[in-house]
Design a protein around this motif. Structure first.
Motif, PDB file in Angstrom:
ATOM      1  N   UNK A  35     130.029 -32.037 -23.760  1.00 45.21           N
ATOM      2  CA  UNK A  35     130.349 -30.464 -23.947  1.00 45.21           C
ATOM      3  C   UNK A  35     129.214 -29.709 -23.758  1.00 45.21           C
ATOM      4  N   UNK A  36     127.783 -30.055 -23.991  1.00 46.77           N
ATOM      5  CA  UNK A  36     126.792 -29.490 -23.805  1.00 46.77           C
ATOM      6  C   UNK A  36     126.637 -29.389 -22.266  1.00 46.77           C
ATOM      7  N   UNK A  37     126.752 -30.193 -21.569  1.00 45.75           N
ATOM      8  CA  UNK A  37     126.650 -30.443 -20.192  1.00 45.75           C
ATOM      9  C   UNK A  37     127.443 -29.573 -19.369  1.00 45.75           C
ATOM     10  N   UNK A  38     128.805 -29.457 -20.045  1.00 48.28           N
ATOM     11  CA  UNK A  38     129.866 -28.579 -19.161  1.00 48.28           C
ATOM     12  C   UNK A  38     129.480 -27.051 -19.494  1.00 48.28           C
ATOM     13  N   UNK A  39     129.173 -26.946 -20.690  1.00 42.61           N
ATOM     14  CA  UNK A  39     128.702 -25.331 -21.200  1.00 42.61           C
ATOM     15  C   UNK A  39     127.585 -25.101 -20.032  1.00 42.61           C
ATOM     16  N   UNK A  40     126.471 -25.790 -19.805  1.00 44.14           N
ATOM     17  CA  UNK A  40     125.446 -25.515 -19.057  1.00 44.14           C
ATOM     18  C   UNK A  40     125.793 -25.118 -17.552  1.00 44.14           C
ATOM     19  N   UNK A  51     118.939 -29.137 -24.945  1.00 44.01           N
ATOM     20  CA  UNK A  51     119.999 -29.227 -24.351  1.00 44.01           C
ATOM     21  C   UNK A  51     119.917 -30.586 -23.422  1.00 44.01           C
ATOM     22  N   UNK A  52     118.948 -30.538 -22.453  1.00 42.65           N
ATOM     23  CA  UNK A  52     118.652 -31.679 -21.901  1.00 42.65           C
ATOM     24  C   UNK A  52     118.469 -33.086 -22.455  1.00 42.65           C
TER      25      UNK A  52
END
Length: 94
Positions: A35-40, A51-52
């Motif tokens: 989800x974090x990857x998609x948001x970024x 985040x990374x």
């Protein structure tokens, strides 16, 4: 993920000795990382602490599952996820 610790103490020893909870936590970290990857990817101006690292942890769990460290996962759950949760709640309230 506090819900995983309603029936057991939120202590590393209890976590380490409970395979079902460990696997559930790992699965949730996979979901959070994705989800974090998609948001970024959608909006790279969103600032999320760690985040990374969260995305890297997701990749490590999925692709290097035989090298997942319970100690590292526990550190993420106790130190980094509360920060992420607070930041996401603030973003949602904007």
């Amino acid at each position: 993920m506090d819900g995983f610790f309603e029936e057991v103490p939120k202590e590393f020893v209890a976590y380490k000795n409970d395979t079902r909870t460990r696997r559930a936590v790992e699965r949730n970290l996979e979901i959070i990382g994705e989800a974090t990857n998609r948001i970024l990817h959608k909006n790279d101006s969103i600032q999320l602490s760690f985040a990374r690292q969260i995305i890297s942890t997701r990749n490590r769990i999925i692709h290097g599952y035989d090298h997942v460290s319970d100690e590292i996962i526990w550190g993420i759950v106790t130190e980094y996820l509360p920060v992420l949760q607070k930041e996401v709640m603030e973003l949602l309230s904007e």
